[in-house]
Scaffold this motif. Structure first.
Motif, PDB file in Angstrom:
ATOM      1  N   ALA A 149       0.835  -1.201   0.000  1.00  0.00           N
ATOM      2  CA  ALA A 149       0.000   0.000   0.000  1.00  0.00           C
ATOM      3  C   ALA A 149       0.865   1.244   0.000  1.00  0.00           C
ATOM      4  CB  ALA A 149      -0.921  -0.009   1.216  1.00  0.00           C
ATOM      5  N   LEU A 150       0.316   2.315  -0.591  1.00  0.00           N
ATOM      6  CA  LEU A 150       1.096   3.533  -0.772  1.00  0.00           C
ATOM      7  C   LEU A 150       0.296   4.773  -0.374  1.00  0.00           C
ATOM      8  CD1 LEU A 150       2.520   2.759  -4.330  1.00  0.00           C
ATOM      9  CD2 LEU A 150       3.861   2.814  -2.213  1.00  0.00           C
ATOM     10  N   GLY A 151       1.029   5.818  -0.033  1.00  0.00           N
ATOM     11  CA  GLY A 151       0.438   7.128   0.154  1.00  0.00           C
ATOM     12  C   GLY A 151      -0.106   7.383   1.537  1.00  0.00           C
ATOM     13  N   PRO A 152      -0.542   8.620   1.776  1.00  0.00           N
ATOM     14  CA  PRO A 152      -1.025   9.000   3.108  1.00  0.00           C
ATOM     15  C   PRO A 152      -2.291   8.267   3.530  1.00  0.00           C
ATOM     16  CG  PRO A 152      -1.404  10.758   1.518  1.00  0.00           C
ATOM     17  CD  PRO A 152      -0.515   9.768   0.849  1.00  0.00           C
ATOM     18  N   MET A 153      -3.079   7.770   2.576  1.00  0.00           N
ATOM     19  CA  MET A 153      -4.278   7.004   2.929  1.00  0.00           C
ATOM     20  C   MET A 153      -4.095   5.524   2.644  1.00  0.00           C
ATOM     21  SD  MET A 153      -5.933   9.424   4.252  1.00  0.00           S
ATOM     22  CE  MET A 153      -7.608   8.891   4.566  1.00  0.00           C
ATOM     23  N   GLN A 154      -2.880   5.115   2.287  1.00  0.00           N
ATOM     24  CA  GLN A 154      -2.475   3.722   2.129  1.00  0.00           C
ATOM     25  C   GLN A 154      -3.425   2.928   1.222  1.00  0.00           C
ATOM     26  OE1 GLN A 154       0.606   1.935   3.896  1.00  0.00           O
ATOM     27  NE2 GLN A 154       0.834   3.920   2.900  1.00  0.00           N
ATOM     28  N   PHE A 155      -3.481   3.345  -0.024  1.00  0.00           N
ATOM     29  CA  PHE A 155      -4.243   2.617  -1.028  1.00  0.00           C
ATOM     30  C   PHE A 155      -3.391   1.517  -1.651  1.00  0.00           C
ATOM     31  CE2 PHE A 155      -7.194   6.174  -1.067  1.00  0.00           C
ATOM     32  CZ  PHE A 155      -8.391   5.590  -1.449  1.00  0.00           C
ATOM     33  N   MET A 156      -4.037   0.385  -1.935  1.00  0.00           N
ATOM     34  CA  MET A 156      -3.427  -0.589  -2.807  1.00  0.00           C
ATOM     35  C   MET A 156      -3.515  -0.036  -4.228  1.00  0.00           C
ATOM     36  SD  MET A 156      -2.316  -3.045  -0.917  1.00  0.00           S
ATOM     37  CE  MET A 156      -2.012  -4.393  -2.068  1.00  0.00           C
ATOM     38  N   PRO A 157      -2.469  -0.171  -5.031  1.00  0.00           N
ATOM     39  CA  PRO A 157      -2.480   0.413  -6.383  1.00  0.00           C
ATOM     40  C   PRO A 157      -3.692   0.001  -7.212  1.00  0.00           C
ATOM     41  CG  PRO A 157      -0.259  -0.232  -5.798  1.00  0.00           C
ATOM     42  CD  PRO A 157      -1.142  -0.725  -4.687  1.00  0.00           C
ATOM     43  N   ALA A 158      -4.132  -1.255  -7.103  1.00  0.00           N
ATOM     44  CA  ALA A 158      -5.286  -1.698  -7.893  1.00  0.00           C
ATOM     45  C   ALA A 158      -6.550  -0.958  -7.476  1.00  0.00           C
ATOM     46  CB  ALA A 158      -5.474  -3.206  -7.735  1.00  0.00           C
ATOM     47  N   THR A 159      -6.716  -0.744  -6.171  1.00  0.00           N
ATOM     48  CA  THR A 159      -7.886  -0.004  -5.699  1.00  0.00           C
ATOM     49  C   THR A 159      -7.812   1.453  -6.125  1.00  0.00           C
ATOM     50  OG1 THR A 159      -7.928  -1.471  -3.777  1.00  0.00           O
ATOM     51  CG2 THR A 159      -9.284   0.506  -3.662  1.00  0.00           C
ATOM     52  N   TRP A 160      -6.609   1.992  -6.108  1.00  0.00           N
ATOM     53  CA  TRP A 160      -6.422   3.391  -6.504  1.00  0.00           C
ATOM     54  C   TRP A 160      -6.826   3.617  -7.960  1.00  0.00           C
ATOM     55  CZ3 TRP A 160      -6.123   7.882  -4.326  1.00  0.00           C
ATOM     56  CH2 TRP A 160      -5.660   8.978  -5.049  1.00  0.00           C
ATOM     57  N   LYS A 161      -6.576   2.641  -8.814  1.00  0.00           N
ATOM     58  CA  LYS A 161      -6.952   2.785 -10.220  1.00  0.00           C
ATOM     59  C   LYS A 161      -8.456   2.992 -10.361  1.00  0.00           C
ATOM     60  CE  LYS A 161      -3.154   0.179 -12.333  1.00  0.00           C
ATOM     61  NZ  LYS A 161      -2.789  -1.009 -13.157  1.00  0.00           N
ATOM     62  N   ALA A 162      -9.228   2.403  -9.465  1.00  0.00           N
ATOM     63  CA  ALA A 162     -10.686   2.509  -9.541  1.00  0.00           C
ATOM     64  C   ALA A 162     -11.225   3.735  -8.814  1.00  0.00           C
ATOM     65  CB  ALA A 162     -11.331   1.246  -8.968  1.00  0.00           C
ATOM     66  N   TYR A 163     -10.529   4.173  -7.753  1.00  0.00           N
ATOM     67  CA  TYR A 163     -11.084   5.225  -6.908  1.00  0.00           C
ATOM     68  C   TYR A 163     -10.191   6.457  -6.791  1.00  0.00           C
ATOM     69  CZ  TYR A 163     -14.506   1.736  -5.525  1.00  0.00           C
ATOM     70  OH  TYR A 163     -15.505   0.805  -5.536  1.00  0.00           O
ATOM     71  N   GLY A 164      -9.070   6.488  -7.487  1.00  0.00           N
ATOM     72  CA  GLY A 164      -8.178   7.644  -7.405  1.00  0.00           C
ATOM     73  C   GLY A 164      -8.842   8.916  -7.893  1.00  0.00           C
ATOM     74  N   VAL A 165      -8.500  10.037  -7.252  1.00  0.00           N
ATOM     75  CA  VAL A 165      -9.100  11.336  -7.549  1.00  0.00           C
ATOM     76  C   VAL A 165      -7.994  12.344  -7.848  1.00  0.00           C
ATOM     77  CG1 VAL A 165     -10.409  13.264  -6.565  1.00  0.00           C
ATOM     78  CG2 VAL A 165     -11.145  10.912  -6.146  1.00  0.00           C
ATOM     79  N   ASP A 166      -8.196  13.179  -8.836  1.00  0.00           N
ATOM     80  CA  ASP A 166      -7.284  14.295  -9.117  1.00  0.00           C
ATOM     81  C   ASP A 166      -7.773  15.504  -8.325  1.00  0.00           C
ATOM     82  OD1 ASP A 166      -5.525  16.171 -10.103  1.00  0.00           O
ATOM     83  OD2 ASP A 166      -6.451  16.284 -12.097  1.00  0.00           O
ATOM     84  N   GLY A 167      -7.514  15.485  -7.037  1.00  0.00           N
ATOM     85  CA  GLY A 167      -8.061  16.508  -6.151  1.00  0.00           C
ATOM     86  C   GLY A 167      -7.504  17.892  -6.368  1.00  0.00           C
TER      87      GLY A 167
END
Length: 386
Positions: free
Chosen positions: A305-323
């Motif tokens: 998992a990566l990042g401040p909210m610890q997303f798995m990369p596969a999950t991030w592909k579905a729910y990632g946001v360009d905030g």
């Protein structure tokens, strides 16, 4: 987000920086109103003190306040984590090493950084200035500023950086040279502008430039104490430093980021929660604390998992946001990751509260202990900030 043995479909796993006018040189300048409207006491040093100090000093035996790896050879270390400052303390002179050490050892204090500072004159205006190590100090600034490598590379090259308000009000242009008046009057190049997140502080220079100008070493401290009321931290720091020190609760200041964006994790949690009707920002803050301690441990975790909210990369592909609308959804960027977490929770029914909130947090990490910890922390945040 859970131990490697836990079942997972959610985001991730986290485990858990020439001649000088007499009116300016060698005098104290107290309560200087700066371009951002804040008020902070600052002062410049005398020639003897400047000669004794070749760079801003960190007192010996003080636990490091640097949340990132310190660069060598003039390079800027990459941003590892963002450290939200809770309290800013500014003394009348250099704060003694023993007192800095005592503050660093206070219960629940996680990070402390001491910087040189003073009031200088730029474009005919007095402006409060910190001299910093760009590799160490960047993580104490708002996330958008912390990740802007161009600003920190400019500082490392002995250029100065100012707040957007100062750049506008003083008519400064990037790449132009300006006389900066202190003990001496060097001509320094403007390296850029970015939200600094510190009331009354509108300019950063490198340690070399700070020595040349004559800024006071260790005149200011930033303190991070997660999970503690900032007001209590103010009281404790004030008790250590004694009368005459200006100690500021930074949570009482609303310091906008670039273009009005949030400037810190607290604001990011609050803004992201508005994208999911019924979701409290306190749930996002609790998840951010459990996952990465608000960006202090951004992974990768043992599960990847990566990042401040610890997303798995596969999950991030579905729910990632360009905030932050920079054209990419960056798993490591809190401006993107925090609204991404809100999106994921909302998709799992978190906005409906009750059992649905419990289930949504469980989807984030398939462990009942995790859900209970998050909800308990969320209640604590609600109590603290009510």
């Amino acid at each position: 987000m859970a131990p490697p043995s836990a079942s997972r479909t959610g985001p991730g796993t986290g485990r858990r920086r020439g001649r000088t006018p007499l009116a300016i040189a060698a005098i104290a300048v107290l309560a200087v109103a700066t371009a951002s409207g804040g008020v902070i006491a600052a002062l410049t040093t005398d020639r003897a003190e400047t000669a004794r100090t070749s760079r801003p000093q960190r007192p010996p035996n003080v636990p490091p306040g640097d949340p990132v790896n310190v660069a060598t050879g003039g390079a800027v270390a990459p941003l590892r984590r963002v450290v939200p400052p809770d309290v800013l303390a500014v003394g009348r002179g250099s704060i003694p090493a023993a007192k800095i050490k005592k503050i660093a050892s206070l219960g629940r204090v996680r990070d402390v950084v001491a910087v040189a500072g003073g009031a200088v004159q730029l474009q005919g205006r007095q402006i409060n200035t910190f001299a910093v190590d760009p590799s160490a100090f960047r993580s104490w600034t708002p996330p958008g500023t912390a990740k802007d490598n161009t600003l920190w590379e400019a500082l490392a090259a002995d250029r100065f950086v100012v707040s957007p308000a100062a750049a506008e009000q003083l008519g400064l242009a990037r790449g132009m040279r300006y006389p900066v008046i202190g003990r001496t009057m060097p001509n320094l190049t403007m390296g850029g502008a970015g939200a600094l997140g510190l009331p009354g502080i509108d300019m950063l220079v490198s340690g070399n430039s700070g020595n040349q100008i004559g800024l006071v070493p260790n005149v200011a401290l930033l303190v991070n104490a997660p999970g503690v009321s900032p007001a209590k931290v103010v009281q404790a720091v004030t008790k250590v430093l004694g009368p005459g020190t200006n100690v500021v609760n930074l949570h009482e200041y609303q310091t906008p980021g670039d273009g009005g964006r949030p400037s810190g994790y607290l604001d990011l949690y609050k803004q992201a929660a508005t994208t999911c009707r019924g979701l409290s920002w306190t749930v996002l803050a609790a998840i951010g604390q459990v996952e990465s301690d608000h960006g202090r441990n951004a992974g990768p975790s043992s599960a990847g998992a990566l990042g401040p909210m610890q997303f798995m990369p596969a999950t991030w592909k579905a729910y990632g946001v360009d905030g932050d609308r920079d054209g990419r959804a960056d798993i490591m960027n809190p401006y993107d990751a925090i609204p991404g977490a809100a999106k994921y929770l909302c998709a799992n029914g978190a906005g409906r509260g009750g059992k649905q909130l419990y289930r949504a947090v469980y989807q984030y990490n398939h462990a009942h202990w995790y859900v209970q910890k998050v909800l308990s922390l969320a209640r604590a945040y609600a109590t603290r900030f009510s």
